[in-house]
Write a protein that holds these residues in place. Sequence first.
Motif, PDB file in Angstrom:
ATOM      1  N   ASP A  82      91.645 -67.598  74.297  1.00 46.47           N
ATOM      2  CA  ASP A  82      91.976 -68.227  75.582  1.00 46.47           C
ATOM      3  C   ASP A  82      91.257 -67.535  76.731  1.00 46.47           C
ATOM      4  O   ASP A  82      90.751 -68.191  77.653  1.00 46.47           O
ATOM      5  CB  ASP A  82      93.488 -68.179  75.811  1.00 46.47           C
ATOM      6  N   GLU A  83      91.228 -66.188  76.676  1.00 48.34           N
ATOM      7  CA  GLU A  83      90.514 -65.445  77.733  1.00 48.34           C
ATOM      8  C   GLU A  83      89.025 -65.752  77.696  1.00 48.34           C
ATOM      9  O   GLU A  83      88.383 -65.914  78.750  1.00 48.34           O
ATOM     10  CB  GLU A  83      90.752 -63.949  77.550  1.00 48.34           C
ATOM     11  N   GLU A 116      88.393 -69.125  79.325  1.00 45.94           N
ATOM     12  CA  GLU A 116      88.418 -69.077  80.783  1.00 45.94           C
ATOM     13  C   GLU A 116      87.144 -68.451  81.339  1.00 45.94           C
ATOM     14  O   GLU A 116      86.619 -68.909  82.353  1.00 45.94           O
ATOM     15  CB  GLU A 116      89.652 -68.297  81.259  1.00 45.94           C
TER      16      GLU A 116
END
Length: 502
Positions: free
Chosen positions: A55-56, A59
Motif C-alpha cells: 500500500d505504501e 501511494e
Amino acid sequence: MMKRIAKVSKACLLLIITALFTALLTAYPLEAKSKDTILGGIYIDDIDLGGKTADEAMELAKDYVALLAQKEITLNIIDDFSLTITPLDFGFAWSNPEIIAEAAALGQKGNIIARYKAIKDLENSNKVYELKYSFDSAMIFDVITEQCADYNQLAIDATMDLVAGERIITEGQTGFEIDIRGSVDLIIDYLENDWDKDNATIDLIVVVTEPRGSYEELSGITDVLGSFSTGFPGSNANRIANIANGTRLCSGVLLYPGDEFDVLKAVTPFTEANGYELAGSFLQGQLVDSLGGGICQVTTTLYIALLYAEMEITERHNHSMIVSYVEPSMDSAIAESSGKNLKFLNNTDAPIFIEGRTTSDRRVIFTVYGKEFRPASRTIEFESEILETRVPEGERVYQDSGFPVGYVSVQSAYIGYRSRLWKIIKEDGAVVSREQINSSNYIAVPRTATVGTFTNDGAALAHILAAIDTNNIDHIRHVATILQEQSYQPPHVEPHPDDHEW
C-alpha cells in the motif's frame, strides 16, 4: 558390487538435497520475517520501494505519477509562438500499476528455489521496474486544433494599390499552418519513445507558405502589355459619373499568375450607395434609365485592352443591340440578373497591374501593365467582320400609364448584325496567324416610341389611343404635342428592374 555402489550414490544424493533444503529453510524460512514489506533493492524508476508495504509503495507510485503529470511540455509552433501544457492535458495515465504487486511478491512468493534466486539477484544488483504510461490521442488532437491552431496565420501576398494616381506597394506576410495529423503523430511517438519524464520541448510540424510578390518584383511592373480607350462625348452627367465610378472599381487591380478577375463582382452592386446614377441602358430591346447605365463602356474598353495584352478571357458576352463606341464583336456587356459578365485570367508568368482612368475630354482608358515576354517584332491587330446585316422594319409603340398623356420618348432604330472578331498576329510586318476570338449576334430593333397614357380626361385618352392605333410614331408625336398643351401631373415612376445591359 556395481549395483550396491549405485544404491549408495542415490542415497548420498538424496541426503545432500535434503541437507541443502534444510539449510535454505534455516536461512530463508517459508514465512519470511519481512513478508509485509518489499525487499531492499527494488525500485520503480528512481523510487526505492525497499521496506515499504504494498500500500505504501502504491501511494509512492501515485505521487510519482502525479508529479510526472505536472511536467511542462512546450509545443513550439513557429518563431516566438509556443504553447506550454502538461502531460495531463494529453490524457496522461499510468498503464502498469500491477508492478506494485509484482514488486511486493519478488523474493517472497513462489517456490523456494525461485525465491532464493530472486534474493541472491537482489544482493548483486537492484531490480528496477519501469513505470509505463499512456496518452489519449483524441485529447492531443483537441489541444492542437483548439489551442495551437489559433496561431495559424494566412499568407498575405504583397499588394499594389493606386492612391491619388500613385502606386503604393505593401510587402506581404509569411503564412504558416500546423500540420495537425502529422503533429499529433509526432507528439505520440516522442512521448512513448523519447520522453525522459522531465520537462520537454516538442517542435510541431508547421507548413510555411511564402507570400507571392515582393517590393522589388512589383516595382518592376512597368511594361505596357495592352491599352485601349473609347470616348463618350455625347453622354449626360449621370452616364459620365457611372463610367468614372466603374472605371475606379476596375482600376488598381493586381493579379498574380493564375489569378482570375471577376468584373461583375468588382462593379456591383448597382446602387446609389455604390456610386451609381440613373442613366440609359438596354432592356428587352429598349433604351431605359437604370442605375449603372454606362458601365458596359467600361467593361468593353477593359476587354479590348486585355485582348491586346493577350490575357485569357474566360467569359465575355456581347450586347443584345449594337453599341456605337466600338465595332461589332469588340464589346463586352454586363447584365447582373441575366448573368452576363466579363472574367479573365492572368496567363503570364509574372504579376500584372490594371490601371483605368477617365479624362477631361470624356475618354475612358485602360492599360494592362506587366512584364513583356513577347518579342518586339511581334504585333497584334483585331479585325471586326460583319457576317450578316439585318435592317429592322416598321415601327414599334409601347403604352406606359406611368407617364402622362403628351409624353412620347422615341428610340432610334438599331440595325441587327451577326459578326465575329479576328486576332491577327504579325512578325516583322508579315501575317503569321489569324484566329477567331469570338462571334456575336445583335438583334434588329425598329424605331420605337414609349407613349404616356395616364390622364383623368377621357377625351384626351381617346385621342392618344387613337393615335397609337395608327402605329405611326410621327403622327403620335403630333397628337401628343397638341395634348401636351394641357397640364397633367405625372405619377411617381419607379426605376426599371435590374436586367439591363449598360
